[in-house]
Enzyme design. Structure first.
Site, mmCIF file in Angstrom:
data_model
loop_
_atom_site.group_PDB
_atom_site.id
_atom_site.type_symbol
_atom_site.label_atom_id
_atom_site.label_comp_id
_atom_site.label_asym_id
_atom_site.label_seq_id
_atom_site.Cartn_x
_atom_site.Cartn_y
_atom_site.Cartn_z
ATOM 1 N N LYS A 56 0.841 -1.201 0.000
ATOM 2 C CA LYS A 56 0.000 0.000 0.000
ATOM 3 C C LYS A 56 0.876 1.251 0.000
ATOM 4 O O LYS A 56 2.096 1.175 0.197
ATOM 5 C CB LYS A 56 -0.937 -0.003 1.213
ATOM 6 C CG LYS A 56 -0.223 -0.013 2.563
ATOM 7 C CD LYS A 56 -1.210 -0.116 3.710
ATOM 8 C CE LYS A 56 -0.475 -0.126 5.060
ATOM 9 N NZ LYS A 56 -1.410 -0.172 6.200
ATOM 10 N N TYR B 44 14.669 31.371 5.004
ATOM 11 C CA TYR B 44 13.518 32.101 5.536
ATOM 12 C C TYR B 44 13.614 32.266 7.042
ATOM 13 O O TYR B 44 14.069 31.378 7.759
ATOM 14 C CB TYR B 44 12.224 31.352 5.202
ATOM 15 C CG TYR B 44 11.846 31.381 3.748
ATOM 16 C CD1 TYR B 44 11.493 32.581 3.118
ATOM 17 C CD2 TYR B 44 11.829 30.216 2.993
ATOM 18 C CE1 TYR B 44 11.139 32.600 1.781
ATOM 19 C CE2 TYR B 44 11.471 30.228 1.660
ATOM 20 C CZ TYR B 44 11.125 31.425 1.055
ATOM 21 O OH TYR B 44 10.776 31.444 -0.270
#
Length: 386
Positions: free
Chosen positions: A41, A267
């Protein structure tokens, strides 16, 4: 997974030879008659479901487990013919997909079962699993209710109860007490169910933690996930099966600049140089699934040595300190997950820094990252574990 048609400098590399060896090693650990369900999965835990499923099928997997019908359809359309079990319940209006693609559903109540029975052709019989709650409290009836559900399924002429499954909630945390209690509940229900059902039933509870820590949980089938991809589910888990990580996350230095004392990086000015430095920019970021939580904390391998991330991880880039890497320059390989030289950074190490689990790290690697596949020679016989 996406092929690297345009040579993006940041990409995933999967060693299918390692996947093959991991599968062999797990399979060899299981007693005769115990099936190996390979869980693929979430795009094979970020490794590429189609590619790894083909290799697992060649090396001992008896069937596959997925979370969604869409994941199963992807495997079928790629030519995967082994049984595929959808591990979680689906709504009744998706029942037709199970007959169309020859999939095995897992149910928690009678609604889906009735719908599937109604649409199945007269000459067909569909295998189904019941999900039982033994303590996870996510899906499925409690054991006594599961027995009632199983009896009701016997009245549906197009369905055959192939097996029952449940989920360990804490098979890898070092405290076996609740797992032992779940095993007791599941075993007791199984004994009653086998008296009720005339044909052989598959019982399944063992996940990767169960494979490693509770050999009496193997029953008829184990469901291995993370272990197939080369990671142990916890530090407390026993190492009775030898596995190796198959995924490598690579990039390359795209830009180098000289930083003088007092200048900031990234940043928020979260990093300010206390001395003159060399900073390399690497074109990968949280937009690719590399965690922003590694800002000013993570490490990258360059030239076989660790280089610290400085400043915040951006959406599309991150910066590292290469002051001590005197020979490093533009174009040099940077490894974010995996080996380089004698060093190694694992998804488990990154997960610990981020306060999460290695599953989330590999599954989170984003669709912008292309993938390449290699297949180094491996021994088919399982590697011994000392």
């Amino acid at each position: 997974m996406r092929p690297n048609h345009h040579n993006r400098p940041s990409y995933i590399e999967i060693d299918l030879g390692v996947i093959a060896q991991n599968t062999c090693n797990i399979k060899e650990k299981l007693p005769a008659g115990v099936a190996l369900q390979a869980v693929v999965k979430a795009d094979g835990y970020g490794h590429g479901a189609i590619e790894v499923a083909r290799v697992m099928a060649e090396n001992g997997a008896n069937c596959f487990g997925v979370a969604l019908v869409e994941e199963a359809i992807q495997l079928r359309e790629a030519g995967i013919h082994l049984p595929i079990i959808v591990l979680y319940p689906e709504p009744p209006d998706r029942a037709h997909l199970f007959t169309q693609y020859h999939l095995i559903p897992t149910i928690s109540d009678l609604r889906f079962a009735k719908q599937l029975d109604e649409i199945t052709a007269d000459n067909e019989k569909i295998d189904i699993f019941i999900k039982v709650n033994t303590g996870m409290s996510r899906y499925g009836p409690n054991p006594d209710e599961a027995l009632i559900l199983a009896n009701e399924i016997r009245t549906l002429r197009h369905l055959k109860l192939a097996g029952v499954s449940t989920n360990f909630s804490s098979s890898d945390n070092g405290d076996p007490s609740f797992s032992i209690e779940q095993l007791r509940r599941f075993s007791a229900m199984g004994r009653e169910l086998r008296e009720m059902i005339p044909h052989k039933l598959i019982m399944s509870i063992a996940n990767s933690g169960g494979v490693l820590n509770f050999e009496d949980s193997y029953f008829d089938m184990v469901r291995a996930g993370l272990l197939l991809y080369g990671y142990y589910p916890s530090k407390e888990s026993k190492r009775i099966v030898s596995v190796k990580p198959a995924l490598k996350l690579l990039s390359h230095i795209l830009y180098v600049r000289e930083l003088i004392t007092g200048e900031s990086v990234g940043y928020g000015m979260s990093f300010v140089a206390t001395h003159d430095m060399r900073i390399a920019t690497i074109p990968i970021g949280y937009g690719d699934g590399y965690p922003r939580a590694l800002s000013n904390r993570g490490k990258v391998l360059i030239g076989g040595r660790r280089a610290p991330i400085v400043g915040r991880v951006c959406m599309d880039a991150l910066m590292v300190d290469i002051t001590s890497h005197t020979n490093a320059g533009v174009g040099d390989e940077a490894v974010l997950i995996g080996p380089q030289g004698g060093e190694f950074i694992g998804a488990d190490e990154i997960a610990e820094l981020c306060g999460t689990i290695p599953w989330e790290i590999t599954c989170g690697l984003g669709p912008r990252l292309p993938a390449t596949y290699i297949h180094k020679h491996v021994e088919k016989k399982a590697i011994g574990v000392k």
